[in-house]
Design a protein around this motif. Structure first.
Motif, PDB file in Angstrom:
ATOM      1  N   VAL A  61     -77.013 -50.159 -14.642  1.00 31.50           N
ATOM      2  CA  VAL A  61     -77.017 -49.089 -15.486  1.00 31.50           C
ATOM      3  C   VAL A  61     -77.947 -48.021 -15.396  1.00 31.50           C
ATOM      4  O   VAL A  61     -79.143 -47.751 -15.148  1.00 31.50           O
ATOM      5  N   ALA A  70     -78.276 -43.870 -19.839  1.00 26.87           N
ATOM      6  CA  ALA A  70     -77.553 -44.949 -20.092  1.00 26.87           C
ATOM      7  C   ALA A  70     -78.093 -45.530 -22.155  1.00 26.87           C
ATOM      8  O   ALA A  70     -79.842 -46.183 -21.741  1.00 26.87           O
ATOM      9  N   TYR A  71     -77.273 -46.118 -23.394  1.00 29.93           N
ATOM     10  CA  TYR A  71     -77.930 -46.672 -23.886  1.00 29.93           C
ATOM     11  C   TYR A  71     -76.809 -47.942 -24.014  1.00 29.93           C
ATOM     12  O   TYR A  71     -75.395 -48.043 -24.080  1.00 29.93           O
ATOM     13  N   PRO A 116     -69.778 -42.057 -16.767  1.00 31.87           N
ATOM     14  CA  PRO A 116     -70.925 -40.735 -16.922  1.00 31.87           C
ATOM     15  C   PRO A 116     -70.009 -40.801 -18.417  1.00 31.87           C
ATOM     16  O   PRO A 116     -68.982 -39.301 -18.347  1.00 31.87           O
ATOM     17  N   ILE A 164     -72.635 -50.065 -15.976  1.00 32.47           N
ATOM     18  CA  ILE A 164     -73.409 -48.965 -16.911  1.00 32.47           C
ATOM     19  C   ILE A 164     -73.472 -47.229 -16.558  1.00 32.47           C
ATOM     20  O   ILE A 164     -74.885 -46.894 -16.038  1.00 32.47           O
ATOM     21  N   ASN A 165     -72.599 -46.212 -16.628  1.00 28.11           N
ATOM     22  CA  ASN A 165     -73.112 -45.098 -15.711  1.00 28.11           C
ATOM     23  C   ASN A 165     -74.029 -43.758 -16.812  1.00 28.11           C
ATOM     24  O   ASN A 165     -74.064 -44.689 -17.573  1.00 28.11           O
ATOM     25  N   THR A 166     -74.396 -42.625 -16.393  1.00 26.72           N
ATOM     26  CA  THR A 166     -75.471 -41.925 -16.909  1.00 26.72           C
ATOM     27  C   THR A 166     -74.747 -41.865 -17.869  1.00 26.72           C
ATOM     28  O   THR A 166     -73.462 -41.076 -18.162  1.00 26.72           O
ATOM     29  N   ALA A 187     -74.064 -43.062 -20.637  1.00 26.39           N
ATOM     30  CA  ALA A 187     -73.125 -43.461 -21.252  1.00 26.39           C
ATOM     31  C   ALA A 187     -74.059 -44.622 -22.862  1.00 26.39           C
ATOM     32  O   ALA A 187     -74.348 -44.815 -22.426  1.00 26.39           O
ATOM     33  N   ILE A 188     -72.773 -44.947 -23.472  1.00 26.68           N
ATOM     34  CA  ILE A 188     -73.559 -45.938 -25.534  1.00 26.68           C
ATOM     35  C   ILE A 188     -72.652 -47.103 -24.541  1.00 26.68           C
ATOM     36  O   ILE A 188     -71.265 -46.868 -24.982  1.00 26.68           O
ATOM     37  N   ALA A 198     -83.319 -45.392 -18.835  1.00 25.98           N
ATOM     38  CA  ALA A 198     -82.276 -45.868 -19.830  1.00 25.98           C
ATOM     39  C   ALA A 198     -82.618 -46.743 -20.682  1.00 25.98           C
ATOM     40  O   ALA A 198     -83.819 -47.168 -20.505  1.00 25.98           O
TER      41      ALA A 198
END
Length: 365
Positions: free
Chosen positions: A269, A273-274, A307, A287-289, A291-292, A255
């Motif tokens: 996180v 993710a970002y 995600p 903040i799932n896989t 995700a932005i 991440a």
């Protein structure tokens, strides 16, 4: 008279016990035929249409659109007559440990099993729909020998993972990638002591928390996602805090979090993710896989960004809000506390507190 058929909520996603009643196509007393659509159920990962398993009249409907229903819960019945009365939940006999508030939510088979083994149902949260499997697990655990824990047997940085489901497995891999916190084991009220979950041992249920503190474990990761019922995730955090645990912030090595972003305790996180510039993420949020979270976003406590979801700049998510997989939220939009946005939706304007945006829709319509 043919035995009425119960309309039971299925387990759509093994890691998500609840499903949103997104649409209801029938009313009490309505005649339906086998195969007719009854309702639409939504989880964060799929949408399912429930159909009639037999011909009959719909009776006993008590749920409303927008309500979250748990797997095993009875939506209603299909009966030969619209005048048929559904069975009431039996009342425990005097002296049995089944005293419960009026909001008891338990299946008939689970209640019979609990009565047979004199199970104290107050051990379950009032938020939980009590199934036969849950009661059986409690019976089996009561017969298990407790693990012996000794002071100093764990590394000072050891962490427990509360919850052995899918999110628990993801956290096990994440924590191992960090090489910072040795995993002491798993705490789960529904898995037998000594079971292995991708190499981590189940130490016991919530009753073991105080013993773990005494043995020197003070760190915990909450692996109860709370997708179907966010209260369950919040309750775990409260239980951990009450026992004396601290929940560290966990960020997967793949991440990327900008230096100006702030992550509160208990935030998780996940991979790829970002989290952008000047973002704030509140306590216990996920903040799932993939995700932005773009610049200047604010995410409240216990929120869950699924995600592949994308938040444009200056978006805010309230406490315990859920944004589903692949959702796009436009610039400056506010998602209210405990709002729920279904998979693949596009959100162009504010969603009110407790609001529901159905999967795939453009909000507002």
């Amino acid at each position: 008279m043919t035995e009425p058929t119960a309309i039971t909520i299925p387990l759509i996603n093994p890691n998500e016990p609840g499903a949103l009643l997104a649409a209801l196509y029938v009313t009490s007393g309505q005649r339906v035929e086998r195969g007719n659509k009854l309702c639409t159920l939504e989880t964060t990962k799929s949408t399912v249409e429930l159909t009639a398993e037999a011909d009959g009249y719909v009776v006993g409907l008590t749920s409303t659109v927008g309500q979250t229903l748990l797997a095993g819960e009875i939506l209603g019945y299909l009966a030969d007559s619209p005048d048929w009365t559904p069975p009431a939940i039996p009342v425990a006999a005097e002296g049995q440990k089944l005293s419960r508030q009026a909001d008891l939510r338990i299946s008939q088979t689970a209640l019979i099993l609990a009565q047979k083994h004199n199970v104290d149902l107050t051990q379950f949260s009032s938020e939980v729909f009590i199934t036969e499997k849950l009661v059986q697990g409690l019976i089996e655990r009561s017969a298990e020998p407790e693990l012996e824990l000794k002071a100093g047997q764990f590394d000072p940085n050891a962490v427990i993972i509360y919850g052995g489901g899918g999110h628990g497995k993801a956290l096990i891999d994440l924590i191992r990638m960090l090489s910072t916190y040795p995993i002491a084991g798993i705490v789960d009220d529904g898995i037998p002591i000594g079971s292995g979950i991708i190499g981590a041992q189940v130490l016991g249920g919530s009753a073991i928390l105080e013993k773990l503190i005494a043995a020197g474990v003070h760190l915990a990761a909450n692996a109860v996602g709370g997708i179907g019922n966010i209260t369950s995730r919040i309750n775990v955090f409260e239980r951990l805090a009450s026992a004396g645990f601290y929940c560290p912030t966990l960020v997967h090595p793949t991440a990327f979090v900008e230096p100006s972003a702030t992550l509160s305790e208990g935030v998780q996180v996940m991979p790829h993710a970002y989290v952008g510039s000047d973002v704030h993420v509140g306590f216990g949020s996920i903040i799932n896989t993939g995700a932005i979270v773009s610049h200047d976003c604010t995410i409240g406590e216990y929120a869950n960004l699924s995600p592949g979801a994308i938040l444009a700049g200056e978006v805010s998510m309230g406490d315990a809000a859920l944004v589903g997989m692949g959702v796009t939220v436009n610039l400056h939009v506010k998602i209210g506390s405990r709002a729920r946005v279904g998979n693949g939706a596009t959100v162009k304007q504010d969603v009110p507190e407790g609001g529901i945006v159905r999967a795939g829709m453009i909000w507002p319509e």
